[in-house]
Design a protein around this motif. Structure first.
Motif, PDB file in Angstrom:
ATOM      1  N   ARG A 196       0.836  -1.214   0.000  1.00  9.46           N
ATOM      2  CA  ARG A 196       0.000   0.000   0.000  1.00  9.46           C
ATOM      3  C   ARG A 196       0.868   1.260   0.000  1.00  9.46           C
ATOM      4  O   ARG A 196       0.571   2.226  -0.696  1.00  9.46           O
ATOM      5  CB  ARG A 196      -0.914  -0.029   1.237  1.00  9.46           C
ATOM      6  CG  ARG A 196      -1.857   1.137   1.380  1.00  9.46           C
ATOM      7  CD  ARG A 196      -2.660   1.077   2.680  1.00  9.46           C
ATOM      8  NE  ARG A 196      -1.822   1.018   3.876  1.00  9.46           N
ATOM      9  CZ  ARG A 196      -1.183   2.052   4.411  1.00  9.46           C
ATOM     10  NH1 ARG A 196      -1.269   3.237   3.855  1.00  9.46           N
ATOM     11  NH2 ARG A 196      -0.441   1.895   5.503  1.00  9.46           N
ATOM     12  N   ARG A 197       1.968   1.238   0.790  1.00 12.42           N
ATOM     13  CA  ARG A 197       2.839   2.418   0.906  1.00 12.42           C
ATOM     14  C   ARG A 197       3.871   2.509  -0.209  1.00 12.42           C
ATOM     15  O   ARG A 197       4.538   3.534  -0.343  1.00 12.42           O
ATOM     16  CB  ARG A 197       3.552   2.409   2.268  1.00 12.42           C
ATOM     17  CG  ARG A 197       2.612   2.689   3.445  1.00 12.42           C
ATOM     18  CD  ARG A 197       3.267   2.303   4.762  1.00 12.42           C
ATOM     19  NE  ARG A 197       4.441   3.083   5.074  1.00 12.42           N
ATOM     20  CZ  ARG A 197       5.518   2.612   5.712  1.00 12.42           C
ATOM     21  NH1 ARG A 197       5.561   1.347   6.102  1.00 12.42           N
ATOM     22  NH2 ARG A 197       6.543   3.391   5.951  1.00 12.42           N
ATOM     23  N   SER A 198       4.019   1.420  -1.007  1.00 14.66           N
ATOM     24  CA  SER A 198       5.086   1.390  -2.020  1.00 14.66           C
ATOM     25  C   SER A 198       4.595   1.513  -3.448  1.00 14.66           C
ATOM     26  O   SER A 198       5.366   1.902  -4.329  1.00 14.66           O
ATOM     27  CB  SER A 198       5.868   0.075  -1.930  1.00 14.66           C
ATOM     28  OG  SER A 198       6.377  -0.123  -0.656  1.00 14.66           O
TER      29      SER A 198
ATOM     30  N   ASN B 209       4.684   8.497   2.332  1.00 11.28           N
ATOM     31  CA  ASN B 209       4.085   7.404   3.099  1.00 11.28           C
ATOM     32  C   ASN B 209       4.975   6.941   4.253  1.00 11.28           C
ATOM     33  O   ASN B 209       4.773   5.845   4.793  1.00 11.28           O
ATOM     34  CB  ASN B 209       3.764   6.229   2.176  1.00 11.28           C
ATOM     35  CG  ASN B 209       2.515   6.495   1.364  1.00 11.28           C
ATOM     36  OD1 ASN B 209       1.548   7.055   1.873  1.00 11.28           O
ATOM     37  ND2 ASN B 209       2.532   6.124   0.108  1.00 11.28           N
ATOM     38  N   GLY B 210       5.972   7.743   4.601  1.00 11.99           N
ATOM     39  CA  GLY B 210       6.742   7.484   5.823  1.00 11.99           C
ATOM     40  C   GLY B 210       8.020   6.704   5.644  1.00 11.99           C
ATOM     41  O   GLY B 210       8.690   6.386   6.633  1.00 11.99           O
TER      42      GLY B 210
ATOM     43  N   ARG C 237      11.643   9.763  -9.530  1.00 11.27           N
ATOM     44  CA  ARG C 237      11.640  10.771  -8.460  1.00 11.27           C
ATOM     45  C   ARG C 237      10.235  10.889  -7.849  1.00 11.27           C
ATOM     46  O   ARG C 237      10.076  10.976  -6.637  1.00 11.27           O
ATOM     47  CB  ARG C 237      12.116  12.118  -9.029  1.00 11.27           C
ATOM     48  CG  ARG C 237      12.300  13.200  -8.015  1.00 11.27           C
ATOM     49  CD  ARG C 237      13.302  14.276  -8.451  1.00 11.27           C
ATOM     50  NE  ARG C 237      13.251  14.632  -9.864  1.00 11.27           N
ATOM     51  CZ  ARG C 237      12.359  15.458 -10.418  1.00 11.27           C
ATOM     52  NH1 ARG C 237      11.427  16.008  -9.676  1.00 11.27           N
ATOM     53  NH2 ARG C 237      12.418  15.731 -11.710  1.00 11.27           N
ATOM     54  N   LEU C 238       9.208  10.872  -8.698  1.00 11.55           N
ATOM     55  CA  LEU C 238       7.832  10.968  -8.187  1.00 11.55           C
ATOM     56  C   LEU C 238       7.472   9.725  -7.353  1.00 11.55           C
ATOM     57  O   LEU C 238       6.825   9.832  -6.307  1.00 11.55           O
ATOM     58  CB  LEU C 238       6.846  11.154  -9.350  1.00 11.55           C
ATOM     59  CG  LEU C 238       6.939  12.516 -10.046  1.00 11.55           C
ATOM     60  CD1 LEU C 238       6.121  12.534 -11.338  1.00 11.55           C
ATOM     61  CD2 LEU C 238       6.486  13.645  -9.112  1.00 11.55           C
ATOM     62  N   HIS C 239       7.905   8.554  -7.827  1.00 17.14           N
ATOM     63  CA  HIS C 239       7.639   7.331  -7.052  1.00 17.14           C
ATOM     64  C   HIS C 239       8.306   7.412  -5.676  1.00 17.14           C
ATOM     65  O   HIS C 239       7.693   7.093  -4.657  1.00 17.14           O
ATOM     66  CB  HIS C 239       8.121   6.091  -7.831  1.00 17.14           C
ATOM     67  CG  HIS C 239       7.957   4.814  -7.066  1.00 17.14           C
ATOM     68  ND1 HIS C 239       8.887   3.799  -7.086  1.00 17.14           N
ATOM     69  CD2 HIS C 239       6.973   4.386  -6.227  1.00 17.14           C
ATOM     70  CE1 HIS C 239       8.475   2.811  -6.314  1.00 17.14           C
ATOM     71  NE2 HIS C 239       7.323   3.131  -5.782  1.00 17.14           N
TER      72      HIS C 239
ATOM     73  N   ASN D 209       5.157   5.498 -12.360  1.00 12.83           N
ATOM     74  CA  ASN D 209       5.718   4.380 -13.120  1.00 12.83           C
ATOM     75  C   ASN D 209       4.998   3.059 -12.839  1.00 12.83           C
ATOM     76  O   ASN D 209       5.607   1.991 -12.923  1.00 12.83           O
ATOM     77  CB  ASN D 209       7.233   4.253 -12.854  1.00 12.83           C
ATOM     78  CG  ASN D 209       7.574   4.319 -11.372  1.00 12.83           C
ATOM     79  OD1 ASN D 209       6.736   4.718 -10.568  1.00 12.83           O
ATOM     80  ND2 ASN D 209       8.778   3.928 -11.012  1.00 12.83           N
ATOM     81  N   PHE D 210       3.717   3.120 -12.525  1.00 11.19           N
ATOM     82  CA  PHE D 210       2.923   1.907 -12.281  1.00 11.19           C
ATOM     83  C   PHE D 210       1.683   1.959 -13.171  1.00 11.19           C
ATOM     84  O   PHE D 210       0.990   2.982 -13.216  1.00 11.19           O
ATOM     85  CB  PHE D 210       2.543   1.811 -10.803  1.00 11.19           C
ATOM     86  CG  PHE D 210       3.732   1.521  -9.926  1.00 11.19           C
ATOM     87  CD1 PHE D 210       4.030   0.229  -9.530  1.00 11.19           C
ATOM     88  CD2 PHE D 210       4.606   2.549  -9.564  1.00 11.19           C
ATOM     89  CE1 PHE D 210       5.154  -0.043  -8.760  1.00 11.19           C
ATOM     90  CE2 PHE D 210       5.741   2.292  -8.792  1.00 11.19           C
ATOM     91  CZ  PHE D 210       6.012   0.985  -8.392  1.00 11.19           C
TER      92      PHE D 210
END
Ligand SMILES: Nc1ncnc2c1ncn2[C@@H]1O[C@H](C[S@+](CC[C@H]([NH3+])C(=O)[O-])CC(=O)[O-])[C@@H](O)[C@H]1O
Ligand SMILES: O=C(O)C(=O)Cc1ccccc1
Length: 253
Positions: free
Chosen positions: A42-44, A197-198, A188-190, A243-244
């Motif tokens: 979820r965070r990745s 997300n910590g 960079r955005l990823h 990139n997903f």
């Protein structure tokens, strides 16, 4: 084991696997990853929490009565359960396949807690060897990227051959880009998403190294061309965040 114990959800934990300095080792889907996996993915993965409910919506549109549905690389069953809830026919059979025993063991608990009527069989198997037939909806939700590139075309061909006319493959993947500039911006955005997300810079960089030889992304064009060559007639991009991406490959009726 009593029924009530069997129905307890597995305990879930926060992903701190890469938070302290560790010796470089390849990423594996072992028990420590399985324990934190819902939090980790979820965070990745930007868009994961949108893609899961959309797998339910797409499955509802394309499942056919009396057919098989497959979730290849099912992990803890998030995509499996989305498919199960989308299938509108009780005579369909859903198969979840993963070669990580730690994932399948936990997945069994989540499936047992869910009481929808569609029968589910979990297989602890390599998706390259698993039997496929009479398929209407097959999902590879961030799994193909872990298969050796040389094996990918053969697997997609087997899926296309097993798919009925009018059936589909939902393929979600991390992408890479031909343009170096786009590669740099999307990465960079990823990473900014992960930081938001910590995750710390150390966590991001250590996980990146661990994934280098394990998760091999390809370009959107490579995926689209190979899906068509495998026997799918139409390939639609229905989702992308950074990139997903997620694609819908359709075999015409
Ligand atoms: N050859 C293989 N055979 C079987 N399983 C495999 C293989 N290689 C990798 N896996 C399995 O594929 C899964 C990929 S995770 C899928 C998320 C899920 N779909 C979800 O919607 O939550 C995606 C991620 O971690 O980015 C893992 O459980 C591996 O054990
Ligand atoms: O974490 C990342 O950087 C990823 O690319 C996604 C991911 C998510 C969960 C397990 C492995 C890779």
């Amino acid at each position: 084991m009593t029924d009530s114990r069997k129905r307890q959800p597995p305990e879930q934990a926060t992903d701190r696997l890469f938070a302290t300095e560790r010796k470089p080792e390849e990423f594996r889907f072992d028990a420590s990853v399985a324990r934190v996996f819902p939090d980790m993915i979820r965070r990745s993965v930007p868009g994961y929490t949108t893609i899961i409910p959309m797998i339910e919506v797409i499955t509802e549109q394309y499942a056919q009565p009396g057919s098989h549905c497959y979730d290849l690389g099912c992990s803890l069953g998030a995509s499996t359960l989305a498919m199960r809830h989308g299938i509108p026919f009780a005579d369909c059979h859903l198969f979840g396949v993963d070669n990580s025993p730690a994932m399948i063991e936990r997945c069994e608990h989540y499936i047992a807690l869910d009481d929808s009527p569609v029968p589910v069989t979990l297989r602890c198997e390599d998706i390259l060897d698993t039997e496929l037939s009479n398929a209407s909806v097959t999902t590879l939700n961030f799994t193909l990227q872990f298969i050796a590139p040389a094996q990918r075309a053969g697997l997609l061909q087997r899926i296309a051959e097993a798919t009925r006319p009018g059936g589909v493959l939902i393929l979600s993947e991390k992408l890479c880009f031909e343009s170096e500039q786009e590669q740099e911006i999307q990465t960079r955005l990823h990473h900014a998403f992960k930081r938001a997300n910590g995750y710390s810079d150390l966590e991001i960089s250590q996980k990146r190294t661990a994934l280098e030889q394990v998760l091999i992304p390809e370009t959107l064009a490579q995926h689209q061309e190979r899906l068509r060559a495998a026997g799918f007639d139409q390939v639609l991009l229905w989702y992308q965040c950074f990139n997903f991406t997620s694609l819908l490959a359709i075999k015409t009726p």
